[in-house]
Design a protein around this motif. Sequence first.
Motif, PDB file in Angstrom:
ATOM      1  N   SER A  22       0.754  -1.161   0.055  1.00  0.00           N
ATOM      2  CA  SER A  22      -0.094  -0.031   0.128  1.00  0.00           C
ATOM      3  C   SER A  22       0.942   1.191   0.003  1.00  0.00           C
ATOM      4  N   HIS A  23       0.915   1.885  -1.040  1.00  0.00           N
ATOM      5  CA  HIS A  23       1.647   3.155  -0.962  1.00  0.00           C
ATOM      6  C   HIS A  23       0.670   4.329  -1.989  1.00  0.00           C
ATOM      7  N   PHE A  24       1.347   5.594  -1.729  1.00  0.00           N
ATOM      8  CA  PHE A  24       0.546   6.827  -2.370  1.00  0.00           C
ATOM      9  C   PHE A  24       1.088   7.066  -3.730  1.00  0.00           C
ATOM     10  N   GLY A  25       1.841   6.322  -4.242  1.00  0.00           N
ATOM     11  CA  GLY A  25       2.310   6.644  -5.749  1.00  0.00           C
ATOM     12  C   GLY A  25       1.434   5.911  -6.789  1.00  0.00           C
ATOM     13  N   ILE A  26       0.120   5.615  -6.585  1.00  0.00           N
ATOM     14  CA  ILE A  26      -0.513   5.026  -7.528  1.00  0.00           C
ATOM     15  C   ILE A  26      -1.951   5.665  -7.427  1.00  0.00           C
ATOM     16  N   GLY A  27      -2.491   5.855  -8.733  1.00  0.00           N
ATOM     17  CA  GLY A  27      -4.027   6.145  -8.814  1.00  0.00           C
ATOM     18  C   GLY A  27      -4.150   7.846  -8.658  1.00  0.00           C
ATOM     19  N   ASP A  28      -5.188   8.254  -8.694  1.00  0.00           N
ATOM     20  CA  ASP A  28      -5.550   9.638  -8.821  1.00  0.00           C
ATOM     21  C   ASP A  28      -5.888  10.225  -7.186  1.00  0.00           C
ATOM     22  N   LEU A  73       5.705  12.836  -8.723  1.00  0.00           N
ATOM     23  CA  LEU A  73       5.136  11.772  -7.762  1.00  0.00           C
ATOM     24  C   LEU A  73       5.250  12.342  -6.145  1.00  0.00           C
ATOM     25  N   ARG A  74       6.234  13.315  -6.082  1.00  0.00           N
ATOM     26  CA  ARG A  74       6.536  13.833  -4.849  1.00  0.00           C
ATOM     27  C   ARG A  74       5.092  14.842  -4.670  1.00  0.00           C
ATOM     28  N   ALA A  75       4.795  15.590  -5.398  1.00  0.00           N
ATOM     29  CA  ALA A  75       3.519  16.240  -5.329  1.00  0.00           C
ATOM     30  C   ALA A  75       2.039  15.610  -4.886  1.00  0.00           C
ATOM     31  N   ARG A  76       2.121  14.554  -5.444  1.00  0.00           N
ATOM     32  CA  ARG A  76       0.787  13.584  -5.192  1.00  0.00           C
ATOM     33  C   ARG A  76       1.100  12.912  -3.989  1.00  0.00           C
TER      34      ARG A  76
END
Length: 343
Positions: A22-28, A73-76
Amino acid sequence: VVVLEAERSLGVHSSGRSAAHSHFGIGDAIVRQLTAASRDALLQPDAEGHAAAELQGALFVANEAMLPDLADLRARVTEHADPESVGEAELRELCPLLRIGDTGAVAGLYDRTALKLDADRMLQHAARGVRARGGQVITGAEVASIDRVGQEWIVGVRGGSEFKAPVIVNGAGAWADRIATLAGVPPVGLKPLRRTMIGVDHPVPASLPFTKTARDELYFLASGGALLASPVDEHPSAAIDAAPEEEDVAIAADRLERWTTVTVRRIAHCWAGLRTFAADRVPVVGWGEDGFFWLAGQGGIGLQTAPALAAAASALITDRTWPYAGIDPAALAPDRLINLRAS
Ligand SMILES: Cc1cc2nc3c(=O)[nH]c(=O)nc-3n(C[C@H](O)[C@H](O)[C@H](O)COP(=O)(O)OP(=O)(O)OC[C@H]3O[C@@H](n4cnc5c(N)ncnc54)[C@H](O)[C@@H]3O)c2cc1C
């Protein structure tokens, strides 16, 4: 509640074939919100004191050409986490397998709060929960017909048994459009995409992070003491029991050797699974026709968003308060896809 599963056991298809991270680097933005909303439930220990998740950092890496992707990616990721920007020295320390410098990674982004998930534990925990509340989980039960009679659905299972219910929840993964068609409900245009994973015989440091290139090229991680890697591939597929193609396995091994110092002498095992997407890559959660509820299109994030999607589905089905102030239920509803296709 009766859960009907065509296979002899749970987790034969996508849910048992995932990288389970589980990570935040995927999807909108919606997917990131659902990921954030799922964390507490995934980290919550069950009655035996075991949680479905434990910390496993996510390290996004870039060569010179991928530096703009790393910035995006950093911004997301920073919407929900506080990742550290890391240089070559830290990359070497965090992921000793990586090639660093001219021939490899020059910069990275490290989120130490990312999670390794235990997919089997999640499935078994959910199944135990259904049974404990008086429901049934019936395996080897392939739904073959669905008819609406008055206010009820009559669901016929291959082999003869029949079930009646006022509500159907369509959670058939890659087969969800097929289930809708059986019920006479318009399909939403789901597309299954095949992804390949390989397992390589190589010692893995216990602290190895989930490591992914900033542009979709490769990820690798430690899982149960093994080194797993994927070429982050997406091949359109029918809804089938997916199998890996030799070429994709070779690409995975080649990219692993190019980005790391690992020599792939033997591929211990390999597999493929389907990630099934709606046109906008957001999950499909909501009512279709009267009594027909969609819980599908979970793409590559179905495990990391499972608690939040379950809470959203349950609120809509039982007519309780919508749990997520920041997410518009219309963004998940199947109608949006029918409108999208019409336009
Ligand atoms: C290689 C790979 C890596 C992934 N990595 C991650 C990750 O790191 N993190 C993450 O969150 N997600 C990941 N995913 C995505 C995740 O696995 C999926 O989003 C999730 O498993 C989808 O669950 P599902 O229940 O919709 O589908 P499935 O697990 O496929 O379940 C659908 C079930 O419906 C059953 N079915 C179909 N037709 C019928 C019928 N007629 N009657 C009865 N039963 C039927 C099938 O047998 C199947 O068991 C990955 C997926 C793959 C393939």
